[in-house]
Write an enzyme that holds these catalytic residues in place. Structure first.
Site, PDB file in Angstrom:
ATOM      1  N   HIS A 174       3.154   3.548   6.546  1.00 15.17           N
ATOM      2  CA  HIS A 174       3.671   3.913   5.218  1.00 15.17           C
ATOM      3  C   HIS A 174       4.249   2.681   4.510  1.00 15.17           C
ATOM      4  CE1 HIS A 174       5.694   6.732   2.329  1.00 15.17           C
ATOM      5  NE2 HIS A 174       6.519   5.697   2.225  1.00 15.17           N
ATOM      6  N   GLU A 175       5.156   1.990   5.200  1.00 11.14           N
ATOM      7  CA  GLU A 175       5.791   0.823   4.572  1.00 11.14           C
ATOM      8  C   GLU A 175       4.768  -0.279   4.338  1.00 11.14           C
ATOM      9  OE1 GLU A 175       8.493   1.276   3.228  1.00 11.14           O
ATOM     10  OE2 GLU A 175       9.060   3.086   4.313  1.00 11.14           O
TER      11      GLU A 175
ATOM     12  N   HIS B  27       3.024   0.233   1.080  1.00 13.71           N
ATOM     13  CA  HIS B  27       3.825  -0.349  -0.015  1.00 13.71           C
ATOM     14  C   HIS B  27       3.637  -1.872  -0.046  1.00 13.71           C
ATOM     15  CE1 HIS B  27       5.976   3.155  -1.374  1.00 13.71           C
ATOM     16  NE2 HIS B  27       6.643   3.339  -0.247  1.00 13.71           N
TER      17      HIS B  27
ATOM     18  N   HIS C 158       0.552  -3.006  -1.693  1.00 14.60           N
ATOM     19  CA  HIS C 158       0.706  -2.860  -3.149  1.00 14.60           C
ATOM     20  C   HIS C 158       1.419  -4.098  -3.715  1.00 14.60           C
ATOM     21  CE1 HIS C 158       1.594   0.403  -6.451  1.00 14.60           C
ATOM     22  NE2 HIS C 158       0.744  -0.506  -6.852  1.00 14.60           N
TER      23      HIS C 158
END
Length: 676
Positions: free
Chosen positions: A467-468, A471, A474
């Site tokens: 999940h991290e 990010h 991105h």
């Protein structure tokens, strides 16, 4: 004083010179950086030439870069490696930074220049990115009081200063309460049910504190296994109550009044700016647009999730009853859920951990990023870090072009807040022909290595890392001109798409086979375990969904109404939870007083974003499932349409460009097993 924060960073890739930075450098650095930024703002404001996009909007965008750099270093440290001294400086500089920000947005002369360009923007032939920047700059003035009269401007300044202090204090109190509790066990009989790895970690914690026996804390790697496996119901109760009572104990670290002050000030601020509530103010700049849309969205999911959640709870209660627990309480949930999982799927989380050695999972997420986005990760040791646990990587593409620096900070410690997050020490932008690349960081609180074992992650920790890292991708792949709309600077209900999308690879055989290897034998994770991961992926999905919805609804209750008559935080919260509550209320517990996402972080009127982005990620991943999870064409389309674009246009335009259509919640409901 020779202040390293104020000099050009003569370091590899101009990274932060942590080893040279001392605590006493921060205040002078902030003061000087603010002076420099003010000079830049004054030059824009007093420019005798007619206002243009270049001499006003672009000039504003690239002003204050030294201040941005000092701020990002300081506030990232305050989250990941804080101390009493750092917290004291944070309380002192936050109001100064708020004043500086107000000085810009409330400056009449400066606003006049911005407004004069905004009113003729249709004639300027701007690119989409320039148009977005201009609109954002104009709105940042208007939404921060530029059109207010003198008295209201003064009132707004007061509110903003107070809010900046309260949010910091809220976080400090939660951290203090987390650190204050420990469950010290000296009798081995109290440890029944707990896995050996958990016991070893607890023994190590006790040893570090010069105590005998075992110590369990409220840090997730200690708390979660205790609540999942400890047979002693009374001790589970003690842990659960301690966790739920954070900053709700009428002591020096109590957050009840702070919560009331924050929601009232936010409401007052929204009213001052002409909005009905804080939620109306916030959601104007989100994909969801209005509080009604958010509430309808949450209610729609509630209708589908609640019946499933009740059935799941009933099944758990039956199992608990057989084991002598007549009335299920919240401290029984994790324990009996795990027993039920074992019964239904014939496996438990502990069976998976040997296959998820942290280093292997990191290599796995790197390899998946390489297959999807042509990225290469090289661990380097020439970069300064703020703690010995932090790893650093140089990220390049397969042609050798420099993409980013990546910091990774994985283990809990006293100065670090709970949870997991991605942040940056430097953004990305293009200026004077140069593409200045970002410095990205992921911060987690994972199971530490022990004397006999490496760090072995639970499956939940594996999905958290992915999940991290979503990010982080991105942030790392950002490729825009302007820093304020680069990387993760997007609408809040869009920001979770890349992170939640990447989690999907954790459930796929072809992805798991890249990294899920037994830490002693190196054998690949067996096929039957992969099957069990897949089969159990939506285990208790109704209850999980209900939990997330309850947080989103609580957030909207606090921020979508007039809060001035709320006197009792706990009573108000109980009413907000009425529709989603599954377990009996615990009078000593209160969620709001440690709900850092909405009272310290940026999620006020935004907690629904996790579910909102799940609709997007399920819909997006269905294309990967259709074409192949490592399909280069789909991955490159996602990269060019979304990961590189930051906030340079409306998110729905990006999504439609990638997917060819608007998302529907069908893929999410299907994946969650809530669509019959």
């Amino acid at each position: 004083m020779n202040n390293p924060l104020l000099q050009l960073f003569n370091t590899p890739f101009e990274t932060a010179p942590f080893s040279k930075i001392k605590i006493e450098h921060f205040k002078p650095a902030f003061k000087k950086a603010i002076i420099l930024a003010k000079e830049e703002i004054d030059a824009i404001k007093n420019n005798k030439n007619r206002p243009t996009f270049e001499n006003t909007i672009e000039a504003l965008e690239f002003s204050g870069q030294k201040l941005d750099r000092v701020s990002s270093i300081f506030f990232n440290l305050n989250s990941a490696e804080t101390s009493d001294e750092i917290q004291k400086i944070a309380q002192e500089v936050s109001p100064i930074l708020t004043k500086f920000s107000n000085d810009i947005t409330l400056n009449k002369k400066l606003f006049k220049r911005v407004q004069s360009i905004y009113t003729i923007k249709e004639t300027l032939n701007l690119t989409t990115e320039q148009d977005t920047l201009l609109t954002n700059k104009y709105k940042s003035f208007v939404r921060n009081g530029a059109n207010l009269n003198k008295n209201d401007k003064a009132e707004l300044r007061k509110i903003d200063t107070e809010l900046s202090k309260l949010k910091l204090k809220f976080g400090e109190n939660v951290l203090a309460e987390t650190n204050a509790f420990e469950l010290h066990i000296t009798d081995e009989n109290d440890l029944k049910g707990l896995p050996e790895s958990t016991l070893e970690a607890a023994q190590m914690t006790a040893k570090q504190k010069n105590k005998s026996g075992w110590i369990f804390t409220l840090d997730y790697p200690s708390y979660i296994p205790f609540m999942t496996y400890a047979d002693d119901r009374e001790l589970r109760k003690k842990m659960a109550i301690a966790s739920g009572a954070k900053a709700f104990q009428n002591n020096a670290s109590d957050n009840q009044q702070i919560v009331l002050n924050i929601v009232n000030l936010r409401y007052k601020r929204a009213n001052l700016l002409g909005y009905k509530t804080h939620s109306h103010f916030v959601l104007e700049e989100r994909m969801a647009e209005t509080p009604k849309n958010v509430i309808d969205f949450l209610d729609d999911l509630l209708v589908k999730a609640k019946p499933a959640a009740k059935l799941e709870l009933n099944t758990i209660a039956k199992l608990a009853k057989k084991e002598g627990v007549a009335n299920l309480e919240k401290w029984d949930s994790g324990y009996f859920s795990e027993k039920l999982k074992k019964k239904l799927f014939n496996f438990d989380e502990e069976q998976l951990k040997p296959y998820f050695k942290l280093e292997n999972v990191i290599d796995g997420v790197f390899e998946i990023s390489n297959k999807l986005y042509d990225l290469k990760f090289e661990e380097i040791h020439t970069i300064d870090t703020y703690h010995k646990d932090v790893k650093t990587y140089k990220v390049t593409d397969t042609s050798g072009n420099f993409i980013s620096i990546l910091y990774a900070d994985f283990f809990p410690r006293k100065g670090k807040r709970n949870g997991a997050w991605m942040t940056s020490f430097k953004g990305q932008w293009k200026k004077a022909g140069e593409n200045s690349r970002p410095h990205i960081s992921i911060v987690c609180n994972f199971t530490k290595p022990t004397d006999t074992k490496p760090s072995l992650l639970t499956f939940n920790e594996v999905t958290t890392l992915f999940h991290e890292f979503g990010h982080a991708l991105h942030g790392m792949l950002a490729n825009t001109t302007y820093p304020s709309i680069s990387g993760t600077n997007v609408f809040w209900d869009f920001v979770e798409l890349p992170s939640q999308l990447l989690e999907n690879w954790c459930y796929e055989k072809d992805a798991l086979n890249l990294f899920a290897k037994h830490y002693t034998t190196n054998e690949l994770i067996p096929m039957d375990l992969i099957e069990k991961i897949k089969q159990s992926s939506n285990f208790l999905e109704g209850m999980q969904t209900l939990r997330q919805l309850s947080f989103g609804m609580l957030d909207m209750e606090w921020h979508g109404k007039n809060p001035s008559n709320i006197k009792n935080v706990k009573y108000f919260e109980s009413l907000a939870f009425k529709n989603t509550q599954l377990f009996p209320d615990v009078k000593e517990n209160c969620m709001s007083t440690s709900f850092s996402h909405i009272f310290q972080g940026g999620y006020s009127s935004g907690y629904y974003s996790y579910k909102w982005a799940e609709v997007l990620d399920a819909d997006a991943f269905s294309l990967f499932l259709e074409k192949g999870i490592f399909n280069k064409k789909v991955a490159q389309k996602f990269k060019s349409s979304i990961l590189e674009k930051g906030g340079t246009d409306k998110p729905m335009n990006f999504y439609i460009n990638f997917r060819g259509k608007k998302p529907t919640n069908e893929a999410l409901l299907k994946r969650a097993g809530l669509l019959k």
